[in-house]
Scaffold this active site. Structure first.
Site, PDB file in Angstrom:
ATOM      1  N   LEU A 114       0.823  -1.215   0.000  1.00 38.04           N
ATOM      2  CA  LEU A 114       0.000   0.000   0.000  1.00 38.04           C
ATOM      3  C   LEU A 114       0.856   1.263   0.000  1.00 38.04           C
ATOM      4  CD1 LEU A 114      -2.650  -1.011   2.726  1.00 38.04           C
ATOM      5  CD2 LEU A 114      -2.953  -1.030   0.247  1.00 38.04           C
ATOM      6  N   GLY A 115       2.089   1.137   0.467  1.00 38.99           N
ATOM      7  CA  GLY A 115       2.953   2.316   0.519  1.00 38.99           C
ATOM      8  C   GLY A 115       4.301   1.980   1.132  1.00 38.99           C
ATOM      9  N   GLY A 117       7.605   3.834   3.307  1.00 43.42           N
ATOM     10  CA  GLY A 117       8.157   4.992   4.010  1.00 43.42           C
ATOM     11  C   GLY A 117       9.623   4.746   4.309  1.00 43.42           C
ATOM     12  N   HIS A 118      10.204   5.619   5.124  1.00 44.03           N
ATOM     13  CA  HIS A 118      11.611   5.451   5.456  1.00 44.03           C
ATOM     14  C   HIS A 118      11.844   4.268   6.389  1.00 44.03           C
ATOM     15  CE1 HIS A 118      11.627   9.750   4.286  1.00 44.03           C
ATOM     16  NE2 HIS A 118      12.701   9.342   3.668  1.00 44.03           N
ATOM     17  N   TYR A 119      10.888   4.024   7.265  1.00 41.48           N
ATOM     18  CA  TYR A 119      11.090   3.044   8.328  1.00 41.48           C
ATOM     19  C   TYR A 119      10.352   1.739   8.076  1.00 41.48           C
ATOM     20  CZ  TYR A 119      12.389   7.378  10.566  1.00 41.48           C
ATOM     21  OH  TYR A 119      12.972   8.576  10.842  1.00 41.48           O
ATOM     22  N   ALA A 120       9.427   1.766   7.131  1.00 42.58           N
ATOM     23  CA  ALA A 120       8.532   0.615   6.999  1.00 42.58           C
ATOM     24  C   ALA A 120       7.925   0.529   5.611  1.00 42.58           C
ATOM     25  CB  ALA A 120       7.406   0.765   8.019  1.00 42.58           C
ATOM     26  N   VAL A 122       4.125  -0.716   3.979  1.00 42.30           N
ATOM     27  CA  VAL A 122       2.765  -0.972   4.446  1.00 42.30           C
ATOM     28  C   VAL A 122       2.068  -1.851   3.427  1.00 42.30           C
ATOM     29  CG1 VAL A 122       0.583   0.095   5.156  1.00 42.30           C
ATOM     30  CG2 VAL A 122       2.747   1.221   5.700  1.00 42.30           C
ATOM     31  N   LYS A 137       1.658  -2.382   8.822  1.00 39.04           N
ATOM     32  CA  LYS A 137       2.908  -1.624   8.691  1.00 39.04           C
ATOM     33  C   LYS A 137       4.042  -2.524   9.152  1.00 39.04           C
ATOM     34  CE  LYS A 137       5.015   2.747  10.105  1.00 39.04           C
ATOM     35  NZ  LYS A 137       4.750   4.123  10.500  1.00 39.04           N
ATOM     36  N   ASP A 236       5.635  14.694  12.366  1.00 33.08           N
ATOM     37  CA  ASP A 236       5.948  14.428  10.957  1.00 33.08           C
ATOM     38  C   ASP A 236       4.722  14.731  10.093  1.00 33.08           C
ATOM     39  OD1 ASP A 236       7.669  13.733   8.941  1.00 33.08           O
ATOM     40  OD2 ASP A 236       7.345  11.577   9.129  1.00 33.08           O
TER      41      ASP A 236
HETATM   42  N1  LIG Z   1      -3.466   2.750   7.459  1.00 35.62           N
HETATM   43  C1  LIG Z   1      -3.070   2.827   6.201  1.00 35.62           C
HETATM   44  N2  LIG Z   1      -3.892   2.511   5.183  1.00 35.62           N
HETATM   45  C2  LIG Z   1      -3.470   2.600   3.899  1.00 35.62           C
HETATM   46  N3  LIG Z   1      -2.227   2.990   3.517  1.00 35.62           N
HETATM   47  C3  LIG Z   1      -1.361   3.308   4.498  1.00 35.62           C
HETATM   48  C4  LIG Z   1      -1.724   3.243   5.875  1.00 35.62           C
HETATM   49  N4  LIG Z   1      -0.658   3.638   6.612  1.00 35.62           N
HETATM   50  C5  LIG Z   1       0.317   3.935   5.737  1.00 35.62           C
HETATM   51  N5  LIG Z   1      -0.088   3.749   4.472  1.00 35.62           N
HETATM   52  C6  LIG Z   1       0.709   3.996   3.252  1.00 35.62           C
HETATM   53  O1  LIG Z   1       2.063   3.611   3.471  1.00 35.62           O
HETATM   54  C7  LIG Z   1       2.945   4.745   3.360  1.00 35.62           C
HETATM   55  C8  LIG Z   1       4.097   4.602   4.346  1.00 35.62           C
HETATM   56  O2  LIG Z   1       3.580   4.526   5.660  1.00 35.62           O
HETATM   57  P1  LIG Z   1       4.196   5.332   6.860  1.00 35.62           P
HETATM   58  O3  LIG Z   1       4.245   6.788   6.484  1.00 35.62           O
HETATM   59  O4  LIG Z   1       3.430   4.989   8.082  1.00 35.62           O
HETATM   60  O5  LIG Z   1       5.672   4.706   6.924  1.00 35.62           O
HETATM   61  P2  LIG Z   1       6.994   5.332   7.554  1.00 35.62           P
HETATM   62  O6  LIG Z   1       8.160   4.474   7.167  1.00 35.62           O
HETATM   63  O7  LIG Z   1       6.785   5.535   9.020  1.00 35.62           O
HETATM   64  O8  LIG Z   1       7.019   6.710   6.789  1.00 35.62           O
HETATM   65  P3  LIG Z   1       7.909   8.031   6.868  1.00 35.62           P
HETATM   66  O9  LIG Z   1       9.001   7.821   5.890  1.00 35.62           O
HETATM   67  O10 LIG Z   1       6.927   9.076   6.400  1.00 35.62           O
HETATM   68  O11 LIG Z   1       8.321   8.236   8.289  1.00 35.62           O
HETATM   69  C9  LIG Z   1       2.047   5.956   3.618  1.00 35.62           C
HETATM   70  O12 LIG Z   1       2.572   7.121   3.061  1.00 35.62           O
HETATM   71  C10 LIG Z   1       0.739   5.497   2.962  1.00 35.62           C
HETATM   72  O13 LIG Z   1       0.766   5.676   1.571  1.00 35.62           O
END
Ligand SMILES: Nc1ncnc2c1ncn2[C@@H]1O[C@H](COP(=O)(O)OP(=O)(O)OP(=O)(O)O)[C@@H](O)[C@H]1O
Length: 421
Positions: A114-115, A117-120, A122, A137, A236
């Site tokens: 679904l997406g 990010g830097h840390y994870a 999803v 996540k 953030d």
């Molecule tokens: N609950 C959710 N439902 C659908 N898509 C999601 C959900 N949570 C996150 N995503 C998708 O996954 C992507 C990455 O998630 P998230 O931002 O939580 O990760 P992160 O590694 O903590 O990110 P960052 O690099 O912003 O710190 C989000 O930008 C979004 O597109």
């Protein structure tokens, strides 16, 4: 067999170490000269025709179960079929020593991404028994010796579990799974939000209309007001972390509940990603360096103490971006550098991009992008700003707001233009 401390719980696990020439495969992936902890349902292939479907015998070495659950730890049992019945003494033990939780793999089918990010990353997940669709996540694997990160994760969970608001993504559950002798992987089960990021909406439309921005921004503020009321700083806030839940039109006669596109009946904003959030607790300030540079407040860059006002700075940047499509601070606008611009709070509203936008919107942004946090609007100040209330506007907003003429080459690229490169 391997005994491992996972998230404070001792577990007995089966660890595969590859010493073969032809490789060992788990679920089709070669584990070349590495070790890997098996989990229920893993398909293990090695040699010419050795193929096993792996399952821990109930209670034995199951990564989902703490070691003190029922069962012995005999190695011979691990490839056998699970026991169907339990002796009365085992049943008694099971009742007394209930496992903390199941394995994420036992409870969910993990599906498409679904997406990222830097840390994870999803991914979508489906609860095997209820068929509920969720977002999972999955944090990048990490060494199991990093107590700081483990603590951060527990803090994230702690925060999310207490948060219950229509404008905040709901945390449903969490898991820690061992992946190798030294590594673990953390999982958060989240409410799935189906209609993407605010970021993508801005990219698609280049910038958002004022009425639409107002309606979305009000919801972001409502979520932030709730968080700040709980002494939680998000840290953030950016369009990638604002998710949208869109109710689409099914019949032409359906009435819209806001200034949305023709095919949309309503939009609910959901603030996501508490990876960097922490309680401010009794000490009102904390000083960890985090966040995304373009949205980060000057006091965070300076590594001085900061408060919930950092979210209000980021909200100001987000509001600016929504209305014109490009950021207020950018290397393109320099010199000075992006960091220097932020430190000085040096930004402007450029003509013709801001010509048709109400003075009150510019006034609000000007009071959010204030270097001294003490002088910056709080979420409460922002929510009652005249921009949200037409009748109050003309009387309270001074007319000394300028739109600057600047060479088009100096204007930063919009997110929309950047996405086409
Ligand atoms: N609950 C959710 N439902 C659908 N898509 C999601 C959900 N949570 C996150 N995503 C998708 O996954 C992507 C990455 O998630 P998230 O931002 O939580 O990760 P992160 O590694 O903590 O990110 P960052 O690099 O912003 O710190 C989000 O930008 C979004 O597109």
């Amino acid at each position: 067999m391997l005994e491992m401390d996972v998230d404070g719980v001792k577990r007995t696990l089966l660890n595969i170490v590859d010493k073969s020439r032809n490789g060992t495969f788990i679920n089709g992936n070669r584990i070349v000269k590495k070790d890997s902890i098996l989990k229920n349902g893993d398909k293990l292939v090695f040699g010419k025709s050795c193929s096993f479907l792996f399952k821990y015998i109930s209670g034995q070495g199951d990564p989902s179960r703490p070691q003190n659950t029922v069962g012995t730890r005999s190695e011979e049992g691990v490839f056998k079929k699970p026991k169907v019945g339990l002796s009365s003494s085992e049943a008694g033990t099971r009742k007394l020593l209930k496992p903390k939780s199941q394995s994420v793999f036992d409870k969910y089918i993990i599906g498409k991404g679904l997406g990222v990010g830097h840390y994870a990353t999803v991914r979508e997940g489906v609860n095997k028994s209820t068929e509920e669709v969720v977002a999972i996540k999955i944090f990048h694997p990490q060494q199991n010796d990093d107590q700081k990160k483990n603590k951060q994760f527990r803090e994230e969970i702690d925060i999310l579990m207490r948060v219950n608001h229509p404008n905040i993504v709901k945390l449903l559950d969490s898991y820690v799974e061992p992946v190798s002798k030294a590594q673990i992987q953390k999982y958060l089960i989240l409410e799935k939000i189906d209609d993407g990021e605010l970021f993508d909406r801005i990219v698609r439309k280049t910038h958002l209309r004022q009425d639409e921005t107002k309606a979305l921004f009000k919801q972001i503020l409502t979520g932030l007001q709730y968080l700040h009321g709980l002494n939680i700083i998000h840290r953030d806030i950016k369009p990638e972390n604002i998710l949208l839940d869109i109710k689409r039109r099914k019949h032409p006669e359906e009435l819209q509940n806001g200034p949305w596109d023709d095919d949309e009946i309503d939009i609910q904003v959901k603030i996501a990603d508490f990876g960097l959030a922490k309680f401010t607790g009794e000490i009102q300030f904390t000083n960890t360096l985090c966040g995304t540079p373009s949205y980060v407040a000057p006091e965070v860059l300076k590594k001085t103490d900061y408060s919930s006002k950092v979210d209000m700075w980021s909200a100001g940047v987000l509001l600016y971006v929504c209305l014109c499509g490009f950021p207020p601070f950018s290397e393109t606008l320099g010199p000075p550098s992006l960091k220097e611009q932020i430190a000085q709070g040096s930004f402007a509203f450029y003509s013709p991009y801001w010509d048709d936008i109400e003075d009150s919107a510019l006034h609000l942004i000007t009071h959010l992008l204030v270097v001294n946090p003490a002088d910056r609007y709080s979420v409460d100040d922002t929510m009652v700003h005249p921009w949200f209330d037409h009748s109050a506007q003309s009387s309270t907003i001074s007319s000394d707001i300028e739109r600057l003429q600047v060479s088009p080459a100096k204007i930063p690229k919009t997110y929309s233009e950047l996405s086409q490169v």
